[in-house]
Scaffold this active site. Structure first.
Site: not given
Ligand code: UD1
Length: 416
Positions: A22-23, A116, A121, A304, A396
């Protein structure tokens, strides 16, 4: 509202193929927007998030056809840069379209993303990096309007290896004028897959799989056919299922090369794992050993799979602990596990799990995608029947969790 019913205490045994990731597939679908032609993706999972992304792409003028697990996206007639509110809010990966649309059209209109509920986020890193490439943003309520004209390559350093921000920068910079150097990039396998897919379309990217990416913008991309890798998180979920229920199973196309930390952790908990090419065999018996686990960006232990580890530690032979370093508020599943008899104390980023408990089947709620899947895993090890409500979250990301686990001998069914 759909519900999954699991009758516990059945050993698992058998062999299944793991769905596509998915990712990995969602940013690849966003990448298709960059090209005024056809992109074919193979081994695409038939999951709600993919259907939702197809809906978004179609609303913008792309044509999408999903036949079996082959998805064809043609973006030659892209005519709209707005993402519909309903779809945009339903799925966090809709934010990937920001970089792709800026790369293709120099304009985008997106909603603050949904997905989720696993803590706050934010997308500040995405916006600040795209700003360095030349985008300017205005906001009205929760709508972000981005304008850039032609993007220009830049030097960007991320303060944290955000997966989403790295992917957005990649999507924007492959179409920018000049070279982008990205330091502090996320090294997750899904980012590496996106780089490889973009390269198969003619993008010029160096450093994939490392923390430093060098992207030289190209004028045009071309058609591609690309195979989506197996979903390492689904593999990890099903490995946890075998650990919880006991038994042995073989997972084909399970992306074992991307599961090093997970395999090591399961072995520390007592599992026996054998890897052969893309296949992985796991055998488990008795209570898992109680250990301490900490999540982190790749190559760390994936956030995850954190909820599944809460379940295994509850079944463990002593007190275990789990530290969540990526997302705050990702312990919502602990509340549901309490209803099944687990003893978990949350202190900030840490969960202390008593272990040695027997879980009892009862009514629980899926609160998020992975947490919901973890409750299915808990149900396999619980006495009696576990009814997991609000399973839309699970669908999802899991194409057929009931069919897959049923194939391994679990007594599990979906009730609509
Ligand atoms: C994250 C996971 C990814 C997982 C996905 C779905 C990590 C590093 N990332 O990716 O492995 O597959 O969720 O659950 O494990 N953040 C900020 N500002 C931003 C973007 C991120 O502060 O603009 C912070 C987030 O709040 C979080 C961290 O950075 O604490 C990691 O976020 P990010 O890797 O961007 O999240 P996803 O891309 O959703």
């Amino acid at each position: 509202m759909s519900t999954i019913l699991v009758q516990g205490y059945h050993l698992l045994k058998g062999e299944i193929e793991i769905q596509g990731s998915k990712n990995a597939v969602l940013p690849m679908m966003a990448a298709a927007v960059l090209h005024k032609g056809t992109t074919v993706l193979e081994h695409v999972p038939r999951i709600q998030d993919v259907f939702c992304m197809m809906g978004i792409l179609e609303s913008m003028g792309c044509t999408c056809a999903l036949e079996g697990h082959r998805l064809t996206v043609t973006a030659s007639d892209l005519r709209d840069v707005r993402i519909p509110e309903k779809n945009g809010k339903a799925m966090r990966s809709s934010i990937m379209l920001l970089g792709a649309l800026l790369g293709r059209c120099g304009e985008a209109c997106v909603h603050y993303p949904g997905g989720c509920s696993i803590g706050s986020r934010p997308i500040d890193m995405h916006l600040s990096a795209l700003g360095k490439l030349g985008a300017v943003f205005s906001e009205e309520g929760d709508v972000i309007h981005a304008l850039s004209g032609k993007l220009r390559g830049a030097h960007i350093t991320l303060p944290y290896p955000s997966v989403g921000a790295t992917e957005n920068i990649l999507l924007a910079s492959v179409a920018a004028e000049g070279t982008t150097i990205l330091k502090g990039a996320a090294m997750e396998p899904e980012v590496e897959s996106l780089c490889r897919m973009l390269k198969s379309m003619g993008a010029d990217i160096q450093g994939e799989g490392t923390g430093v990416l060098r992207i030289r913008g190209v004028r045009e991309l071309h058609d591609t056919v690309y195979d989506v890798p197996g979903d390492r998180i689904v593999s990890g979920t099903y490995m946890s299922a075998v650990m919880a229920a006991g038994g042995e199973a073989v997972f084909r196309r399970s992306s074992p090369g991307h599961l090093e930390q997970v395999v090591r952790t399961m072995e520390r908990m007592g599992a026996r794992v054998r890897i052969s090419g893309g296949d992985m065999e796991i055998k488990a018996a008795g209570r898992p050993k109680a250990i301490c686990i900490e999540t982190g960006p790749y190559p760390g232990f994936p956030t995850d799979l954190q909820s599944m580890m809460l379940v295994l530690l509850t079944l463990g032979d002593g007190e275990g602990c789990l530290k969540e370093t990526v997302f705050e508020g990702r312990f919502a599943t602990a509340k549901e596990l309490h209803k099944m008899g687990a003893e978990i104390i949350i202190e900030g980023k840490e969960a202390h799990v008593a272990g040695g408990y027997s879980l009892k089947g009862t009514d629980v709620q899926a609160r998020d995608l992975r947490g919901g899947a973890a409750l299915v895993v808990a149900g396999l090890a619980a006495e009696g029947v576990t009814r997991i409500g609000d399973c839309r979250h699970i669908f999802r990301g899991y194409e057929d969790i009931c069919g897959d686990l049923g194939c391994l001998g679990a007594d599990i069914r979906r009730e609509r």
